[in-house]
Design a protein around this motif. Structure first.
Motif, mmCIF file in Angstrom:
data_model
loop_
_atom_site.group_PDB
_atom_site.id
_atom_site.type_symbol
_atom_site.label_atom_id
_atom_site.label_comp_id
_atom_site.label_asym_id
_atom_site.label_seq_id
_atom_site.Cartn_x
_atom_site.Cartn_y
_atom_site.Cartn_z
ATOM 1 N N ARG A 81 0.827 -1.211 0.000
ATOM 2 C CA ARG A 81 0.000 0.000 0.000
ATOM 3 C C ARG A 81 0.861 1.261 0.000
ATOM 4 N NH1 ARG A 81 -2.435 -3.115 4.098
ATOM 5 N NH2 ARG A 81 -4.316 -4.215 3.404
ATOM 6 N N MET A 82 2.089 1.125 -0.464
ATOM 7 C CA MET A 82 2.965 2.292 -0.538
ATOM 8 C C MET A 82 2.524 3.270 -1.629
ATOM 9 S SD MET A 82 5.450 2.233 1.709
ATOM 10 C CE MET A 82 6.774 3.192 0.991
ATOM 11 N N ASP A 86 -3.386 6.421 -7.912
ATOM 12 C CA ASP A 86 -3.654 5.401 -8.934
ATOM 13 C C ASP A 86 -3.307 5.991 -10.304
ATOM 14 O OD1 ASP A 86 -4.487 3.359 -10.498
ATOM 15 O OD2 ASP A 86 -6.601 3.453 -9.913
ATOM 16 N N TRP A 87 -2.105 5.678 -10.780
ATOM 17 C CA TRP A 87 -1.636 6.260 -12.034
ATOM 18 C C TRP A 87 -2.339 5.670 -13.251
ATOM 19 C CZ3 TRP A 87 0.887 10.562 -11.453
ATOM 20 C CH2 TRP A 87 1.618 10.776 -10.281
ATOM 21 N N GLU A 88 -3.018 4.533 -13.082
ATOM 22 C CA GLU A 88 -3.754 3.952 -14.192
ATOM 23 C C GLU A 88 -5.118 4.609 -14.378
ATOM 24 O OE1 GLU A 88 -4.006 -0.191 -13.529
ATOM 25 O OE2 GLU A 88 -1.831 -0.554 -13.689
ATOM 26 N N ARG A 92 -6.276 10.240 -11.897
ATOM 27 C CA ARG A 92 -5.172 10.217 -10.941
ATOM 28 C C ARG A 92 -5.698 10.353 -9.503
ATOM 29 N NH1 ARG A 92 -3.415 8.937 -15.234
ATOM 30 N NH2 ARG A 92 -1.492 9.647 -16.234
ATOM 31 N N SER A 93 -6.662 9.547 -9.172
ATOM 32 C CA SER A 93 -7.303 9.639 -7.858
ATOM 33 C C SER A 93 -6.391 9.049 -6.772
ATOM 34 C CB SER A 93 -8.632 8.884 -7.868
ATOM 35 O OG SER A 93 -8.426 7.526 -8.253
ATOM 36 N N PHE A 94 -6.565 9.546 -5.563
ATOM 37 C CA PHE A 94 -5.816 9.025 -4.414
ATOM 38 C C PHE A 94 -6.389 7.676 -3.990
ATOM 39 C CE2 PHE A 94 -4.975 13.598 -3.897
ATOM 40 C CZ PHE A 94 -3.588 13.570 -3.798
#
Length: 295
Positions: A81-82, A86-88, A92-94
């Motif tokens: 969980r580092m 979410d780059w996918e 770009r949500s946290f």
């Protein structure tokens, strides 16, 4: 910490520290100490071993914080969980909001422990005001994060976490005051009492939300369930006071028994026999001119 195991681990760590401080406060009151934790001697007058250079509180903060942080990021095994974003996702949500709140909370306790170590090992004299300020900061961060933590929870979880914030806020307030006024026994007792309430309530909170003894989950839509959450918290206020009083009583018994063991027979003060007709005054007066002449 969003599981039963996570709440139990955090609660047990807080409880160990609270019980340790209960013993510390009890002994400080019995001994009539001016400060709850007397400062360590200057660094050059301590022993060479590591446990003589640092306090137990500093070690507990560092070790317990790491014990709490690592499962948040890497448990169950294979979990990572580092990642914070979410780059996918095109937006770009946290991600892992609760995890990062918990890690931040424990991270400030870790920071407090590191400040203690630097103050005690790297400085010639311990900077206790700096240590108290770092500890107060850790609890202030705990209050801020828990206040935000309840915004997205159900009514039941919000009520339980809001009640958790109350003792945490009082501990933070006492620690802020102790940065400048550390010699008030009433503040020691209040801080320790709230620490016991905080840890016991966190333990109860995990059981209440994840493993209710009745087998039926509590409902936030039921006003009776919400009322009993507050009722149980009030019981924990009483339980914390009873536990603290019991620890003080045990420490008092140990302290007075230990003192009686350490007192050598005949070591009490004996008045000098200077009654009328005693030979001691005459011997003293006869020896006085010799002492004057010798000088």
């Amino acid at each position: 910490m969003g599981t039963l195991g996570g709440h139990l681990v955090a609660a047990l760590l807080f409880l160990i520290v609270a019980l340790y401080y209960s013993v510390l406060v009890s002994l400080a009151l019995l001994r009539g100490q001016r400060f709850l934790k007397p400062p360590l001697p200057p660094r050059d007058k301590r022993g060479r071993r590591w446990w003589q250079l640092v306090s137990a509180e500093a070690v507990m903060k560092v070790v317990f914080s790491l014990i709490a942080i690592l499962p948040e990021l890497f448990y169950p095994p294979g979990t990572n969980r580092m990642v914070m974003v979410d780059w996918e996702d095109p937006k770009r949500s946290f991600v892992f909001k609760d995890t990062w709140q918990h890690v931040t909370m424990y991270g400030f306790f870790l920071f407090s422990g590191l400040v203690d170590l630097v103050s005690q090992v790297c400085q010639a004299r311990q900077n206790m005001k700096l240590e108290r300020a770092a500890e107060a900061l850790a609890f202030c961060v705990l209050v801020l994060l828990m206040t935000n933590h309840i915004e997205t929870k159900s009514a039941l979880e919000s009520r339980a976490h809001a009640l958790f914030v109350l003792p945490a806020f009082l501990v933070a307030l006492v620690l802020i005051i102790e940065v400048w006024v550390p010699d008030q026994p009433s503040l020691w007792v209040l801080k320790t009492w709230m620490g016991l309430v905080l840890s016991n309530w966190l333990l109860h909170l995990g059981v209440l939300m994840y493993a209710p003894p009745s087998g039926q989950p509590w409902s936030g839509d039921n006003p009776v369930d919400l009322a009993f959450v507050t009722t149980f918290f009030c019981w924990h206020l009483g339980l914390g006071a009873v536990v603290l009083a019991a620890i003080y009583s045990l420490c008092s018994l140990w302290y007075h028994r230990f003192s009686s063991w350490k007192r050598a027979p005949g070591a009490e003060y004996q008045p000098c026999p200077l009654c009328e007709g005693s030979e001691e005054p005459e011997k003293f007066r006869a020896g006085a001119p010799q002492l004057d002449g010798g000088v």
